[in-house]
Design a protein around this motif. Structure first.
Motif, short mmCIF file in Angstrom:
data_model
loop_
_atom_site.label_atom_id
_atom_site.label_comp_id
_atom_site.label_asym_id
_atom_site.label_seq_id
_atom_site.Cartn_x
_atom_site.Cartn_y
_atom_site.Cartn_z
N PRO A 246 0.94 -1.24 -0.16
CA PRO A 246 0.09 -0.17 0.02
C PRO A 246 0.76 1.28 -0.08
O PRO A 246 1.97 1.45 0.36
CB PRO A 246 -0.76 -0.09 1.24
N LYS A 247 0.30 2.33 -0.30
CA LYS A 247 0.95 3.71 -0.45
C LYS A 247 1.25 4.04 0.93
O LYS A 247 2.60 4.64 0.94
CB LYS A 247 0.14 4.62 -1.12
N LYS A 248 0.77 3.71 1.94
CA LYS A 248 1.13 4.12 3.15
C LYS A 248 2.47 3.50 3.48
O LYS A 248 3.47 4.23 4.19
CB LYS A 248 0.17 3.61 4.17
N THR A 249 2.90 2.38 2.98
CA THR A 249 4.03 1.57 3.44
C THR A 249 5.13 2.24 2.70
O THR A 249 6.26 2.38 3.02
CB THR A 249 3.69 0.21 3.37
N ARG B 169 5.34 5.03 1.57
CA ARG B 169 5.48 6.48 1.85
C ARG B 169 6.64 6.75 3.01
O ARG B 169 7.48 7.51 3.07
CB ARG B 169 4.34 6.96 2.38
N HIS B 170 6.95 5.55 3.76
CA HIS B 170 7.90 5.39 4.88
C HIS B 170 9.22 5.47 3.83
O HIS B 170 10.29 6.03 4.34
CB HIS B 170 7.81 4.47 5.67
#
Length: 107
Positions: A21-24, A26-27
């Motif tokens: 996912p984009k959230k992961t 993003r890090h």
């Protein structure tokens, strides 16, 4: 040295990172942005897009896709790793047995 370290860590497991996912992702992007700021000596509040252009770095999500697609392209034309070539041959034989070509069209 920073460029080599960050790039190698991002490129290490592209096959595993491609569907995250984009959230992961993003890090990882934040780490790349920080490394680019250290390299270019730009302040923390500056926008990161121009900072990534100087060392010619793709955003992390694009870099992951590029590396995986490059691996697939090289394997299809016989210049990639042998284990990928063997997987392609097995997949092609399996698809031929089902009457489907490599693009998914019915033969």
């Amino acid at each position: 040295m920073i460029h080599a370290f960050i790039s190698s860590k991002i490129d290490y497991c592209n096959g595993l990172l491609i569907g995250l996912p984009k959230k992961t992702i993003r890090h990882l992007q934040l780490i790349q942005n920080s490394a680019a700021r250290v390299l270019t000596e730009i302040k923390r509040m500056a926008h990161s897009s121009p900072v990534l252009k100087f060392p010619h770095w793709l955003p992390v999500s694009h870099r992951i896709a590029f590396k995986v697609l490059l691996l697939i392209y090289n394997s299809l034309y016989g210049t990639g790793p042998r284990y990928i070539l063997i997987c392609n041959i097995i997949l092609r034989d399996l698809l031929d047995g089902w009457g489907v070509d490599a693009c998914g069209a019915q033969a």
